[in-house]
Design a protein around this motif. Structure first.
Motif, short mmCIF file in Angstrom:
data_model
loop_
_atom_site.label_atom_id
_atom_site.label_comp_id
_atom_site.label_asym_id
_atom_site.label_seq_id
_atom_site.Cartn_x
_atom_site.Cartn_y
_atom_site.Cartn_z
N THR A 187 -11.74 6.75 12.04
CA THR A 187 -12.19 5.67 11.17
C THR A 187 -11.36 5.73 9.91
O THR A 187 -11.10 6.83 9.37
N MET A 188 -10.89 4.58 9.47
CA MET A 188 -10.10 4.54 8.23
C MET A 188 -10.55 3.32 7.44
O MET A 188 -10.82 2.26 8.00
N LEU A 189 -10.61 3.50 6.13
CA LEU A 189 -11.12 2.42 5.30
C LEU A 189 -10.33 2.30 4.01
O LEU A 189 -10.74 2.80 2.96
N PRO A 190 -9.16 1.66 4.08
CA PRO A 190 -8.53 1.28 2.81
C PRO A 190 -9.56 0.46 2.03
O PRO A 190 -10.19 -0.45 2.59
N TYR A 191 -9.78 0.77 0.78
CA TYR A 191 -10.91 0.16 0.08
C TYR A 191 -10.47 -0.77 -1.05
O TYR A 191 -10.86 -1.92 -1.11
N SER A 192 -9.65 -0.26 -1.95
CA SER A 192 -9.20 -1.10 -3.06
C SER A 192 -8.04 -1.98 -2.63
O SER A 192 -7.43 -1.77 -1.57
N GLY A 193 -7.72 -2.96 -3.45
CA GLY A 193 -6.56 -3.80 -3.17
C GLY A 193 -5.29 -2.98 -3.04
O GLY A 193 -4.46 -3.22 -2.15
N ASP A 194 -5.12 -1.99 -3.92
CA ASP A 194 -3.93 -1.13 -3.86
C ASP A 194 -3.90 -0.34 -2.55
O ASP A 194 -2.83 -0.17 -1.94
N ILE A 228 -2.99 -1.93 15.30
CA ILE A 228 -2.04 -0.98 14.72
C ILE A 228 -2.38 0.47 15.08
O ILE A 228 -1.49 1.30 15.29
N ALA A 229 -3.68 0.79 15.16
CA ALA A 229 -4.12 2.19 15.30
C ALA A 229 -3.52 2.93 16.49
O ALA A 229 -3.17 4.12 16.36
N GLU A 243 -1.31 12.29 13.22
CA GLU A 243 -0.30 11.56 12.46
C GLU A 243 -0.95 10.60 11.48
O GLU A 243 -0.49 10.47 10.33
N TRP A 244 -2.02 9.95 11.91
CA TRP A 244 -2.75 9.07 10.98
C TRP A 244 -3.34 9.86 9.82
O TRP A 244 -3.25 9.43 8.66
N GLU A 274 -2.34 12.61 8.48
CA GLU A 274 -1.28 13.01 7.55
C GLU A 274 -0.86 11.84 6.66
O GLU A 274 -0.73 11.99 5.44
N LEU A 275 -0.67 10.66 7.25
CA LEU A 275 -0.26 9.49 6.48
C LEU A 275 -1.35 9.05 5.52
O LEU A 275 -1.08 8.78 4.33
N LEU A 276 -2.58 8.99 5.99
CA LEU A 276 -3.68 8.48 5.16
C LEU A 276 -4.00 9.43 4.01
O LEU A 276 -4.38 8.98 2.92
N LEU A 277 -3.83 10.71 4.23
CA LEU A 277 -3.99 11.66 3.12
C LEU A 277 -2.93 11.41 2.05
O LEU A 277 -3.21 11.43 0.85
N GLU A 278 -1.72 11.17 2.49
CA GLU A 278 -0.62 10.90 1.57
C GLU A 278 -0.88 9.63 0.77
O GLU A 278 -0.58 9.56 -0.43
N LEU A 279 -1.48 8.62 1.42
CA LEU A 279 -1.76 7.34 0.76
C LEU A 279 -3.08 7.35 -0.02
O LEU A 279 -3.39 6.39 -0.71
N ASP A 280 -3.85 8.42 0.11
CA ASP A 280 -5.18 8.52 -0.49
C ASP A 280 -6.10 7.41 0.02
O ASP A 280 -6.87 6.81 -0.73
N VAL A 281 -6.03 7.16 1.32
CA VAL A 281 -6.89 6.18 1.98
C VAL A 281 -8.06 6.92 2.65
O VAL A 281 -7.83 7.85 3.42
#
Length: 398
Positions: free
Chosen positions: A245-252, A292-293, A300-301, A303-310
């Motif tokens: 589960t991933m949840l980009p939350y803010s506009g950024d 996309i998932a 791999e997800w 690692e990327l999401l941690l880097e993006l702070d998502v």
């Protein structure tokens, strides 16, 4: 057993509850340091026999909501049993019950009578429906309340309601009851006397569910439909090798996410910078994320999401809950040694207090395990206890 250290240390609680709603509340009070005596009928709390067990009457489900308590097996229809409870009430701070109020009144333990015995008593009642309403005398269980509160309609639809596959009503109401008792104890310190506390399941779950689910009906007249669109659209994302589960939350967050996955055109197409438009387009957004998932593995997800702070999390199987990395690190599910049941596992208290840490200092009791001990503390001598046992006003185990 260790001594309690929580902030309610010294508070004496009579637990006159069974099954889940009430016992969960009183266990929380016990975790927080209160001295809890579970008063059970001679046949025991029926929850003792629900689910898996090594020894009859000691199911895992029972032990999960009855630690940090002592058990007194008492027949409240017997005059001797009633005398014991009256003596307990005179010396206790709290009585918690989910016995129907009318039935408890007939036994002689209604609120007014108990208040006369002990004006400082906090008398807390766990009910299915508020006692000032037309359903006051109806019995209630979790699925009854999920149906009547609109929760099942929220999980499914109006045309095809669905139950949450968890006794969520009992557990939410149990937490509310523990909080209400704590608030009443605080008020007693200011006012000098106790009071009647009632936590009805239907009203509590209806309020709990309404926070986001009233939707446009939070206004009068309504300005839109009921419900919260994101709740219906959110879904697990299938990765190349599992689920995430991933949840980009803010506009950024959203902008960073779509740039990182090579789909920057979706930023404008889905209007993710504008929170109002983002909310309106959430069905399309989740559809794109589902496409996309599968392009990456779960690792791999992460690692990327941690880097993006998502915000994100891999899904944990129930069978592997104790191995979830964060829960394992904080020792959320310790293995414990039970005196009669051997090695058991259950969740530790989750609320933390810096000066008065809660803890598990007493294993869930066998039926009547502490009857003799509690009666001695109430001033009964051994011969008096033997008489009560012989006439079956009490039962003693151990």
């Amino acid at each position: 057993m260790d001594e309690p250290t929580g902030p309610l240390k010294g508070i004496r609680v009579i637990d006159l509850t069974s099954v889940l709603f009430g016992p969960y509340a009183t266990q929380i009070l016990g975790d927080w340091g209160a001295e809890v005596v579970k008063v059970e009928p001679l046949s025991g709390d029926v929850w003792r026999y629900a689910g898996h067990f090594r020894n009859r009457g000691m199911s895992g489900q029972f032990m999960a909501v009855n630690r940090n308590k002592r058990s007194l097996a008492l027949d409240l229809k017997h005059s001797g049993g009633k005398d014991v409870l009256r003596r307990m009430i005179s010396r206790s701070d709290v009585l918690v019950t989910n016995v129907r109020p009318a039935a408890l009144e007939r036994l002689g333990f209604g609120y007014e009578g108990c208040q006369k015995t002990n004006p400082r008593l906090v008398y807390a009642v766990a009910t299915g429906f508020g006692q000032n309403g037309p359903w006051a005398k109806r019995p209630a269980f979790d699925e009854i309340v999920q149906a009547a509160s609109g929760l099942a309609s929220s999980v499914g639809t109006d045309d095809e309601p669905t139950f949450v596959p968890s006794l969520i009503g009992d557990k939410v109401c149990g937490m509310m009851l523990a909080a209400a008792v704590s608030a009443a104890l605080f008020r007693r310190e200011r006012a000098g006397h106790g009071q009647l506390v009632e936590v009805p399941m239907l009203e509590t779950v209806a309020a709990f569910n309404s926070i986001e689910m009233l939707g446009g009906h939070a206004f009068e007249p309504p300005i839109g439909p009921v419900g919260y669109k994101r709740m219906k659209e959110r879904r697990p994302m299938r990765t190349k090798d599992g689920w995430l589960t991933m949840l980009p939350y803010s506009g950024d967050n959203w902008c960073d996410f779509f740039k990182a996955v090579g789909r920057p055109e979706l930023i404008e197409e889905l209007s993710v910078r504008d929170p109002v438009l983002l909310s309106a387009n959430i069905d399309q957004i989740y559809a794109r994320m589902s496409e996309i998932a599968p392009s990456r593995t779960t690792a791999e997800w992460e690692e990327l999401l941690l880097e993006l702070d998502v915000p994100h999390a891999a899904f944990t199987r129930l069978t592997a809950l104790g191995e979830q990395p964060h829960l394992r690190a904080v020792d959320m599910f310790p293995d414990l040694d039970h005196p009669s049941e051997g090695r058991i596992r259950q969740a530790r208290p989750s609320a933390m207090f810096s000066e008065n840490p809660p803890g598990i200092y007493r294993a869930a009791p066998r039926l009547g395990e502490h009857s003799h001990e509690v009666l001695r503390e109430l001033g009964y001598n051994d011969s008096e206890i033997a008489v009560l046992a012989d006439c079956k006003a009490i039962a003693i185990n151990g």
